[in-house]
Scaffold this active site. Structure first.
Site, short mmCIF file in Angstrom:
data_model
loop_
_atom_site.label_atom_id
_atom_site.label_comp_id
_atom_site.label_asym_id
_atom_site.label_seq_id
_atom_site.Cartn_x
_atom_site.Cartn_y
_atom_site.Cartn_z
N LYS A 1 0.82 -1.20 0.00
CA LYS A 1 0.00 0.00 0.00
C LYS A 1 0.87 1.27 0.00
O LYS A 1 0.63 2.19 -0.79
CB LYS A 1 -0.90 -0.05 1.24
CG LYS A 1 -1.92 1.03 1.36
CD LYS A 1 -2.97 0.68 2.42
CE LYS A 1 -2.39 0.42 3.81
NZ LYS A 1 -1.92 1.63 4.50
N ARG B 1 -10.56 2.86 8.05
CA ARG B 1 -10.31 1.44 8.31
C ARG B 1 -11.49 0.78 9.00
O ARG B 1 -11.45 -0.42 9.25
CB ARG B 1 -9.08 1.28 9.19
CG ARG B 1 -7.78 1.02 8.44
CD ARG B 1 -6.66 1.03 9.48
NE ARG B 1 -5.51 0.26 9.16
CZ ARG B 1 -4.38 0.74 8.63
NH1 ARG B 1 -4.31 2.00 8.28
NH2 ARG B 1 -3.34 -0.03 8.45
N ARG C 1 10.87 -3.71 11.23
CA ARG C 1 9.77 -2.80 11.65
C ARG C 1 9.16 -3.29 12.95
O ARG C 1 8.82 -4.45 13.09
CB ARG C 1 8.71 -2.73 10.56
CG ARG C 1 8.77 -1.46 9.77
CD ARG C 1 7.76 -1.46 8.66
NE ARG C 1 6.39 -1.42 9.16
CZ ARG C 1 5.39 -0.89 8.47
NH1 ARG C 1 5.60 -0.33 7.30
NH2 ARG C 1 4.17 -0.91 8.95
N ARG D 1 -2.71 -7.93 12.81
CA ARG D 1 -3.05 -6.83 11.91
C ARG D 1 -3.90 -7.33 10.73
O ARG D 1 -4.84 -6.69 10.30
CB ARG D 1 -1.79 -6.15 11.36
CG ARG D 1 -1.00 -5.40 12.40
CD ARG D 1 0.29 -4.86 11.81
NE ARG D 1 0.07 -3.65 11.03
CZ ARG D 1 0.83 -3.25 10.02
NH1 ARG D 1 1.85 -3.95 9.63
NH2 ARG D 1 0.54 -2.15 9.38
P1 AMP Z 1 -0.30 1.57 8.22
O1 AMP Z 1 1.06 2.09 7.97
O2 AMP Z 1 -1.36 2.26 7.41
O3 AMP Z 1 -0.40 0.08 8.10
O4 AMP Z 1 -0.65 1.91 9.74
C1 AMP Z 1 0.15 1.43 10.81
C2 AMP Z 1 -0.68 1.31 12.10
O5 AMP Z 1 -1.21 2.59 12.46
C3 AMP Z 1 -1.90 0.41 12.00
O6 AMP Z 1 -1.56 -0.94 12.22
C4 AMP Z 1 -2.79 0.97 13.10
O7 AMP Z 1 -2.37 0.56 14.38
C5 AMP Z 1 -2.52 2.46 12.98
N1 AMP Z 1 -3.47 3.11 12.03
C6 AMP Z 1 -3.18 3.70 10.84
N2 AMP Z 1 -4.29 4.19 10.25
C7 AMP Z 1 -5.32 3.89 11.07
C8 AMP Z 1 -6.72 4.10 11.02
N3 AMP Z 1 -7.31 4.71 9.97
N4 AMP Z 1 -7.47 3.64 12.06
C9 AMP Z 1 -6.90 3.04 13.12
N5 AMP Z 1 -5.60 2.80 13.24
C10 AMP Z 1 -4.79 3.22 12.23
#
Ligand code: AMP
Length: 190
Positions: A13, A88, A133, A144
């Protein structure tokens, strides 16, 4: 053009978001990046977010909606945006609809990267080795993924019913996947 990008963790993504931002000159709003910056800076938001991120859980909706509302209010209408990692949950999607409505903006497309669980888990394990990471230990990664399937994937129906959903095969070379996205977005006006 205003678009949402989503897909399971490890689906590429972030990489595709960067290519879309460049290719379509959009403003990039990545909630994952915003939260990681907050964690690094040690802010109050960062302290709260970290507890959820470390476990592979979602940060509470009200926190996320507050963050995105501020970013959306800062947009100027000359450029479209890509929301990367938001919404999300259904509650976030509804809040987004209200926000955009309030600003006189509309969504043009929702791009969903499609990758099967087995492929995702193999990629996550590989990435964990390469990048170390924090939120990618295998157990957290599995959580996740489960959270994605339970809470985020239902959004596909939410947007499909409005004719906005574009499902993209996320397996292949980076440029190959990007080409599929370009084709899917080529037919979108805005
Ligand atoms: P990502 O890089 O988009 O995978 O986001 C990393 C982490 O940030 C996720 O695993 C969530 O813990 C948190 N996160 C990011 N965006 C959201 C969202 N829209 N709602 C809730 N948690 C989020």
């Amino acid at each position: 053009m205003n678009i949402i990008l989503f897909g399971p963790p490890g689906a590429g993504k972030g990489t595709q978001a960067e290519k879309i931002v460049e290719g379509f000159s959009l403003v990039h709003i990545s909630t994952g990046d915003i939260l990681r910056d907050a964690v690094r800076s040690g802010s109050e938001l960062g302290k709260v977010a970290r507890q959820y991120m470390e476990r592979g859980e979602l940060v509470p909706d009200e926190v996320m909606v507050g963050i995105v509302r501020q970013r959306v209010a800062e947009l100027n209408s000359s450029k479209g945006f890509i929301l990367d990692g938001f919404p999300r949950t259904i509650a976030q999607a509804r809040a987004l609809d209200r926000m955009l409505g309030g600003e006189g903006m509309e969504l043009d497309a929702v791009v969903s990267l499609e990758v099967r669980d087995e492929e995702i888990l193999a990629r996550i394990k590989n990435r964990q080795k390469m990048e170390g990471r924090r939120d990618d230990s295998v157990e957290v990664a599995e959580n996740r993924l489960a959270v994605y399937r339970e809470q985020t994937e239902p959004l596909k129906d939410y947007y499909r019913s409005r004719g906005l959903l574009r499902e993209i095969d996320g397996v292949g070379e980076i440029d190959e996947v990007f080409q599929r996205i370009e084709v899917a977005l080529g037919s979108v006006s805005g």
